[in-house]
Enzyme design. Structure first.
Site, PDB file in Angstrom:
ATOM      1  CB  CYS A 121      18.196  39.707  28.704  1.00  0.00           C
ATOM      2  SG  CYS A 121      17.718  40.498  30.266  1.00  0.00           S
TER       3      CYS A 121
ATOM      4  CG  HIS B 245      20.527  43.782  27.155  1.00  0.00           C
ATOM      5  ND1 HIS B 245      19.613  43.144  26.347  1.00  0.00           N
ATOM      6  CD2 HIS B 245      19.977  43.810  28.397  1.00  0.00           C
ATOM      7  CE1 HIS B 245      18.550  42.815  27.060  1.00  0.00           C
ATOM      8  NE2 HIS B 245      18.748  43.202  28.309  1.00  0.00           N
TER       9      HIS B 245
END
Length: 502
Positions: free
Chosen positions: A343, A442
């Site tokens: 991310c 994630h």
């Protein structure tokens, strides 16, 4: 006593409120979610307002606090925004991003957020979320926030006693005996409630006890006599049960040095680090020694360096360049270490991060680490979704979720390729080689094929077998439930939950 069955009686909601923050409300709530599931009910968690950087994407692609996703997992149900309708994600000490019913509504200063103006709209939203959830599950396991008795915030409170009164919930006050002052904290918390609020508090749970519980039997009687409320149990402190933590306050204690005989994995300790639960699987993997650090020497000693997600990419990138950590990551990679970004960490590993419209900060552009041939531009629309994907063109279908601002594109003329192919024909991430890649997903490390690929270059250091994280988590939820059940009077809990508050 025979426990009532879900098809014969409806249990009243139960709320675990606290004498303060970090007394163990989230873990206790998760334990009861699993206990009720084991006893044949269909429980679901609920926390009206959560403040955390750890968040999760629901199956509908909306955002909630990670703690409620963990509790839903313990309850054996899919997570939903109704379980955490209001999420506050701190961006600075005084500013939070407000996420309502899973969607970001913009940033707000704490002073403005806690003003009485506009509270009716938020109160209506969280109450409606509870009502919807309560119509679908039995029972609802509610969690309070911070202290039950923040009397200066009583008029604007959305999550503690006003929520319990709306839900007609039976409240259990959770106190942490390990921090000391348990008599004062329990008695004071109850005495600071109004007479009307006090009617809803039906039990007290003493948490994190160390030593011989028999030595506290007189203390239990004293608390019950002082407060006129039964103690439903004294739950001992545990060290051998592993449940995801709600926030990052303990990460510094995991700031351990590299060791021999295992694969050393360093997670860069960012100031605004978010979703550190991405690394729980490695922390439990017997093949791995994982530690969090921003020490340049410890980063350079690691076999694998993980650059995690962040709530403020540009701010953390600026800090990494200022304190020398950026250079140590690049140096570690040149010496043969694997570097992976997730991310915000993926964005940081690129050539540049741009924010021309000041979506995230006043910084318009910063050069990245230059390890991945990508460029990121911050954009106002947040991406939140669960995804299924094929990792590196392999046949295994993996699962994860995305929560991020910004769009990342390949620099023209690059030789790198995408890391993942997402169902529906989309692509994610950037793959340079087996020791350098990044992704927006994630939970990518919760997938066995990904972890095995990550550790493959260091196979000569590994003697342990591969690790089944999903099986491990199920075992931990059951161990937690057994631990709490053994030290709580469940007959009394069920008796309380068959009482309806008018």
């Amino acid at each position: 006593m025979t426990h009532p069955k879900k098809d014969s009686v409806r249990l009243a909601p139960i709320m675990f409120a606290g004498t303060g923050s970090d007394v163990g409300k989230s873990i206790i709530s998760a334990a009861f979610c699993r206990i009720f599931l084991q006893d044949g009910y269909s429980p679901a968690p609920f926390k009206a307002q959560n403040m955390a950087l750890n968040s999760y994407a629901t199956p509908e692609g909306l955002e909630i606090g990670r703690a409620q996703a963990v509790q839903a997992e313990a309850a054996g149900v899919p997570c939903h925004t109704d379980m955490n309708p209001l999420l506050l994600k701190p961006t600075t000490d005084k500013v939070c991003q407000v996420v309502l019913n899973g969607r970001a509504k913009g940033n707000q200063e704490a002073y403005e957020y806690f003003k009485t103006e506009g509270r009716d709209e938020l109160r209506k939203a969280v109450n409606q979320a509870f009502d919807r959830l309560n119509s679908r599950y039995n029972p609802i396991v509610m969690e309070g926030a911070g202290s039950i008795s923040e009397i200066n915030l009583r008029a604007v409170d959305l999550v503690n006693m006003p929520m319990a009164i709306h839900a007609k919930a039976n409240v259990i006050l959770v106190a942490d005996i390990d921090r000391g002052g348990v008599f004062a904290s329990v008695y004071g918390s109850i005495m600071l409630l109004t007479e009307e609020e006090r009617k809803y508090v039906k039990g007290i749970l003493i948490n994190k006890f160390r030593g011989d519980i028999r030595l506290f039997e007189s203390g239990v009687k004293m608390i019950e006599e002082l407060c006129g409320i039964p103690v439903i149990g004294v739950v001992p402190y545990y060290k051998d049960i592993y449940i995801e933590e709600e926030d990052s306050v303990m990460l510094q204690t995991k700031n351990l040095q590299a060791t021999y005989g295992k694969v050393n994995v360093a997670v860069v300790l960012l100031r605004h680090l978010s979703n550190f639960t991405d690394f729980n699987v490695l922390e439990r993997d017997p093949r791995v020694h994982l530690y969090y650090t921003n020490n340049t020497d410890e980063i350079e000693k690691a076999d694998i360096v993980l650059v995690p997600g962040t709530k403020s990419t540009l701010s953390d990138l600026y800090e990494l360049r200022r304190n020398g950590v950026a250079q140590s990551i690049v140096k570690a990679h040149k010496k043969g270490a694997t570097v992976v970004g997730i991310c915000g960490g993926y964005q940081i590993m690129g050539m540049e991060v741009c924010d021309p419209n000041h979506v995230e900060s006043s910084i318009e552009r910063l050069p990245g680490l230059g390890l991945l041939p990508v460029s990121t531009k911050m954009e106002g629309e947040k991406v939140t979704r669960q995804v299924k994907f094929a990792f590196l063109d392999k046949k295994d279908i993996c699962e994860g979720y995305e929560i991020h601002m910004g769009a990342t594109t390949f620099v023209q003329g690059t030789q790198a390729s995408s890391l993942n192919e997402i169902e529906g024909g989309l692509f994610d991430g950037c793959f340079v080689n087996e020791r350098c890649f990044g992704t927006y997903i994630h939970g990518i490390l919760d997938n066995k094929p990904v972890v095995d690929f990550l550790l493959a270059p260091y196979i000569d250091k590994i003697s342990e077998e591969t690790f089944d994280y999903k099986k491990f988590k199920e075992e931990q939820y059951n161990k937690l439930a057994d631990h709490v059940r053994a030290h709580v009077d469940m007959d009394l809990v069920y008796e309380i939950m068959m009482q309806v508050n008018d």
